[in-house]
Design an enzyme around this catalytic site. Sequence first.
Site, PDB file in Angstrom:
ATOM      1  N   GLU A 120      43.471  30.450  37.478  1.00 17.97           N
ATOM      2  CA  GLU A 120      42.538  30.963  36.467  1.00 17.97           C
ATOM      3  C   GLU A 120      41.153  30.308  36.588  1.00 17.97           C
ATOM      4  O   GLU A 120      40.140  30.966  36.364  1.00 17.97           O
ATOM      5  CB  GLU A 120      43.102  30.777  35.053  1.00 17.97           C
ATOM      6  CG  GLU A 120      44.481  31.417  34.801  1.00 17.97           C
ATOM      7  CD  GLU A 120      44.611  32.870  35.234  1.00 17.97           C
ATOM      8  OE1 GLU A 120      43.589  33.579  35.298  1.00 17.97           O
ATOM      9  OE2 GLU A 120      45.744  33.297  35.531  1.00 17.97           O
TER      10      GLU A 120
ATOM     11  N   HIS B 130      39.255  32.128  39.079  1.00 26.06           N
ATOM     12  CA  HIS B 130      38.649  33.344  38.513  1.00 26.06           C
ATOM     13  C   HIS B 130      37.284  33.024  37.912  1.00 26.06           C
ATOM     14  O   HIS B 130      36.332  33.778  38.079  1.00 26.06           O
ATOM     15  CB  HIS B 130      39.537  33.951  37.422  1.00 26.06           C
ATOM     16  CG  HIS B 130      40.577  34.905  37.926  1.00 26.06           C
ATOM     17  ND1 HIS B 130      40.270  36.093  38.547  1.00 26.06           N
ATOM     18  CD2 HIS B 130      41.922  34.850  37.913  1.00 26.06           C
ATOM     19  CE1 HIS B 130      41.388  36.732  38.873  1.00 26.06           C
ATOM     20  NE2 HIS B 130      42.423  35.990  38.508  1.00 26.06           N
TER      21      HIS B 130
END
Length: 137
Positions: free
Chosen positions: A128, A131
């Site tokens: 994440e 990201h």
Amino acid sequence: MLREIITDQFLLSGQSTEATKDDLYIVQDLKDTMHSRQEFCVGMAANMINEHKRIIIVMDNSKELVMINPIVMKTSGRHYEAEEACLCHQGTKKTKRYEKIKVQYYDENFKIKIKTFSDVTAQIIQHEIDHCNGILI
Ligand SMILES: [Zn+2]
């Protein structure tokens, strides 16, 4: 609010910027969107719902953990090859992850935290945070 998941690679490849208290509404949207996909979703980053802020949500041993402006301070343990899936594209891809990471982040009340994570939770957090940096597996 349930939001649409972005799959446009161009939109997903931008850098997200630091979140402030004004961005906290994004946390609820991330939760709502993740809950709607619970069977296969173990984490999300804000840019997946088109909010380019450094906010992620991860499943930490079946508990939801919100991390705002997360920074990996230290990595340790094995640097191993993992196979991961992502809501933003089909199938799985191979990538390298660290077994243990020490992370500084702000919680939902904007309190600073420093915590060490390992194994699956560490892997999800690394995915994440990637990201947030516009990196897709
Ligand atoms: Zn992903």
